[in-house]
Design a protein around this motif. Structure first.
Motif, PDB file in Angstrom:
ATOM      1  N   LYS A  56      21.212 -27.550  -8.605  1.00 33.05           N
ATOM      2  CA  LYS A  56      22.554 -27.020  -8.782  1.00 33.05           C
ATOM      3  C   LYS A  56      23.012 -26.224  -7.560  1.00 33.05           C
ATOM      4  N   LEU A  57      22.071 -25.499  -6.947  1.00 32.98           N
ATOM      5  CA  LEU A  57      22.453 -24.642  -5.832  1.00 32.98           C
ATOM      6  C   LEU A  57      21.223 -24.239  -5.046  1.00 32.98           C
ATOM      7  N   LEU A  58      21.382 -24.195  -3.728  1.00 33.95           N
ATOM      8  CA  LEU A  58      20.393 -23.601  -2.830  1.00 33.95           C
ATOM      9  C   LEU A  58      21.035 -22.337  -2.292  1.00 33.95           C
ATOM     10  N   ARG A  59      20.420 -21.202  -2.562  1.00 34.20           N
ATOM     11  CA  ARG A  59      20.978 -19.912  -2.146  1.00 34.20           C
ATOM     12  C   ARG A  59      20.057 -19.230  -1.139  1.00 34.20           C
ATOM     13  N   ILE A  60      20.675 -18.602  -0.154  1.00 36.92           N
ATOM     14  CA  ILE A  60      19.943 -17.777   0.801  1.00 36.92           C
ATOM     15  C   ILE A  60      20.151 -16.327   0.396  1.00 36.92           C
ATOM     16  N   ASP A  61      19.058 -15.632   0.147  1.00 36.60           N
ATOM     17  CA  ASP A  61      19.123 -14.206  -0.167  1.00 36.60           C
ATOM     18  C   ASP A  61      17.801 -13.583   0.253  1.00 36.60           C
ATOM     19  N   HIS A  62      17.850 -12.668   1.215  1.00 33.44           N
ATOM     20  CA  HIS A  62      16.598 -12.119   1.757  1.00 33.44           C
ATOM     21  C   HIS A  62      15.773 -11.382   0.704  1.00 33.44           C
ATOM     22  N   ARG A  63      16.410 -10.962  -0.386  1.00 34.93           N
ATOM     23  CA  ARG A  63      15.673 -10.270  -1.450  1.00 34.93           C
ATOM     24  C   ARG A  63      15.060 -11.237  -2.458  1.00 34.93           C
ATOM     25  N   LEU A  64      15.362 -12.506  -2.315  1.00 32.70           N
ATOM     26  CA  LEU A  64      14.903 -13.581  -3.197  1.00 32.70           C
ATOM     27  C   LEU A  64      15.423 -13.381  -4.620  1.00 32.70           C
ATOM     28  N   LEU A  65      14.629 -12.830  -5.505  1.00 33.07           N
ATOM     29  CA  LEU A  65      15.028 -12.725  -6.909  1.00 33.07           C
ATOM     30  C   LEU A  65      15.221 -11.260  -7.282  1.00 33.07           C
ATOM     31  N   HIS A  66      16.433 -10.928  -7.675  1.00 39.11           N
ATOM     32  CA  HIS A  66      16.788  -9.566  -8.085  1.00 39.11           C
ATOM     33  C   HIS A  66      17.925  -9.694  -9.086  1.00 39.11           C
ATOM     34  N   GLY A  67      18.441  -8.603  -9.584  1.00 37.47           N
ATOM     35  CA  GLY A  67      19.432  -8.632 -10.660  1.00 37.47           C
ATOM     36  C   GLY A  67      20.610  -9.541 -10.405  1.00 37.47           C
ATOM     37  N   GLN A  68      21.182  -9.466  -9.220  1.00 37.48           N
ATOM     38  CA  GLN A  68      22.350 -10.282  -8.886  1.00 37.48           C
ATOM     39  C   GLN A  68      22.027 -11.771  -8.988  1.00 37.48           C
ATOM     40  N   VAL A  69      20.896 -12.156  -8.450  1.00 36.13           N
ATOM     41  CA  VAL A  69      20.484 -13.559  -8.488  1.00 36.13           C
ATOM     42  C   VAL A  69      20.012 -13.933  -9.881  1.00 36.13           C
TER      43      VAL A  69
ATOM     44  N   ARG B  83      19.432  -7.802  11.562  1.00 38.69           N
ATOM     45  CA  ARG B  83      18.353  -7.787  12.551  1.00 38.69           C
ATOM     46  C   ARG B  83      18.995  -7.525  13.909  1.00 38.69           C
ATOM     47  N   ALA B  84      18.197  -7.315  14.908  1.00 39.05           N
ATOM     48  CA  ALA B  84      18.723  -7.022  16.243  1.00 39.05           C
ATOM     49  C   ALA B  84      19.592  -8.158  16.781  1.00 39.05           C
ATOM     50  N   ASP B  85      19.291  -9.395  16.388  1.00 35.24           N
ATOM     51  CA  ASP B  85      20.024 -10.553  16.920  1.00 35.24           C
ATOM     52  C   ASP B  85      21.176 -11.024  16.025  1.00 35.24           C
ATOM     53  N   THR B  86      21.542 -10.235  15.001  1.00 39.44           N
ATOM     54  CA  THR B  86      22.588 -10.679  14.079  1.00 39.44           C
ATOM     55  C   THR B  86      23.861  -9.846  14.205  1.00 39.44           C
ATOM     56  N   HIS B  87      24.917 -10.390  13.658  1.00 40.45           N
ATOM     57  CA  HIS B  87      26.195  -9.680  13.561  1.00 40.45           C
ATOM     58  C   HIS B  87      26.711  -9.861  12.133  1.00 40.45           C
ATOM     59  N   ARG B  88      27.509  -8.915  11.698  1.00 40.59           N
ATOM     60  CA  ARG B  88      28.107  -9.014  10.368  1.00 40.59           C
ATOM     61  C   ARG B  88      29.093 -10.172  10.368  1.00 40.59           C
ATOM     62  N   PHE B  89      28.970 -11.010   9.371  1.00 41.50           N
ATOM     63  CA  PHE B  89      29.886 -12.128   9.278  1.00 41.50           C
ATOM     64  C   PHE B  89      31.197 -11.673   8.661  1.00 41.50           C
TER      65      PHE B  89
ATOM     66  N   ASP C 130      31.401  -8.468   6.658  1.00 36.18           N
ATOM     67  CA  ASP C 130      30.668  -8.303   5.396  1.00 36.18           C
ATOM     68  C   ASP C 130      29.305  -7.687   5.698  1.00 36.18           C
ATOM     69  N   SER C 131      29.047  -6.507   5.165  1.00 35.40           N
ATOM     70  CA  SER C 131      27.801  -5.801   5.471  1.00 35.40           C
ATOM     71  C   SER C 131      26.574  -6.453   4.847  1.00 35.40           C
ATOM     72  N   ASN C 132      26.756  -7.398   3.941  1.00 38.71           N
ATOM     73  CA  ASN C 132      25.623  -8.057   3.286  1.00 38.71           C
ATOM     74  C   ASN C 132      25.223  -9.371   3.944  1.00 38.71           C
ATOM     75  N   ILE C 133      26.108  -9.929   4.770  1.00 37.31           N
ATOM     76  CA  ILE C 133      25.816 -11.212   5.408  1.00 37.31           C
ATOM     77  C   ILE C 133      25.767 -11.005   6.914  1.00 37.31           C
ATOM     78  N   ASN C 134      24.569 -11.118   7.447  1.00 40.02           N
ATOM     79  CA  ASN C 134      24.319 -10.891   8.872  1.00 40.02           C
ATOM     80  C   ASN C 134      23.729 -12.164   9.458  1.00 40.02           C
ATOM     81  N   LEU C 135      24.448 -12.768  10.383  1.00 40.89           N
ATOM     82  CA  LEU C 135      24.039 -14.046  10.952  1.00 40.89           C
ATOM     83  C   LEU C 135      23.831 -13.939  12.455  1.00 40.89           C
ATOM     84  N   SER C 136      22.807 -14.614  12.923  1.00 37.99           N
ATOM     85  CA  SER C 136      22.626 -14.742  14.367  1.00 37.99           C
ATOM     86  C   SER C 136      23.435 -15.959  14.821  1.00 37.99           C
TER      87      SER C 136
END
Length: 154
Positions: free
Chosen positions: A3-16, A109-115, A118-124
């Motif tokens: 149904k969905l492939l999700r990227i979340d650095h915390r893996l499984l938590h309340g939101q997910v 991370r040092a090589d990422t910027h906020r997308f 958005d403070s939760n999505i940081n992409l290199s």
């Protein structure tokens, strides 16, 4: 069916575990993460976070790909969670049955910027390149923290 492939650095938590699991109407969550597969403490923590009555499967990224290709996962409506863009790219580019990649929380991370601020999505730059490559392959890429939030695109 995936149904969905999700990227979340915390893996499984309340939101997910609750927002996405209920929204998608799936019956299994697959955590595809090399570290989680071999780390007993992490596996225990992930099991504690799963919604009651749900099936949780924890595999390495390659073992998850192999299981899906073999048909072992066909009996499930799967919600797959990975921790980073690299793992999402590996899975989505290896499996034709993955049509949608949802980008959620990615830590700074040092090589990422906020997308888009958005403070939760940081992409290199490399993360963005890989996500755009997935789009060129015909995969849909969405940026969204919770199902009720407006979807953003690259």
């Amino acid at each position: 069916m995936i149904k969905l492939l999700r990227i979340d650095h915390r893996l499984l938590h309340g939101q997910v575990a609750y927002s996405w699991y209920g929204y998608l109407g799936v019956n299994a969550i697959l955590i595809a993460n090399d570290r989680a597969e071999t780390n007993d403490l992490m596996r225990t923590t992930l099991n504690l976070a799963k919604p009651p009555g749900s099936k949780l499967i924890i595999k390495s990224v390659q073992d998850a790909i192999d299981a899906i290709k073999s048909g072992k996962a066909d009996k499930y409506n799967l919600f797959i969670v990975v921790s980073n863009v690299d793992d999402a790219y590996t899975m989505a580019s290896s499996l034709d049955c993955i049509h949608l990649v949802n980008v959620g929380g990615i830590e700074a991370r040092a090589d990422t910027h906020r997308f888009h601020g958005d403070s939760n999505i940081n992409l290199s730059d490399e993360d963005e390149r890989k996500l755009r490559k997935l789009m060129e392959m015909g995969k849909k890429v969405e940026l969204q923290m919770v199902p009720s939030e407006t979807v953003k695109t690259l």
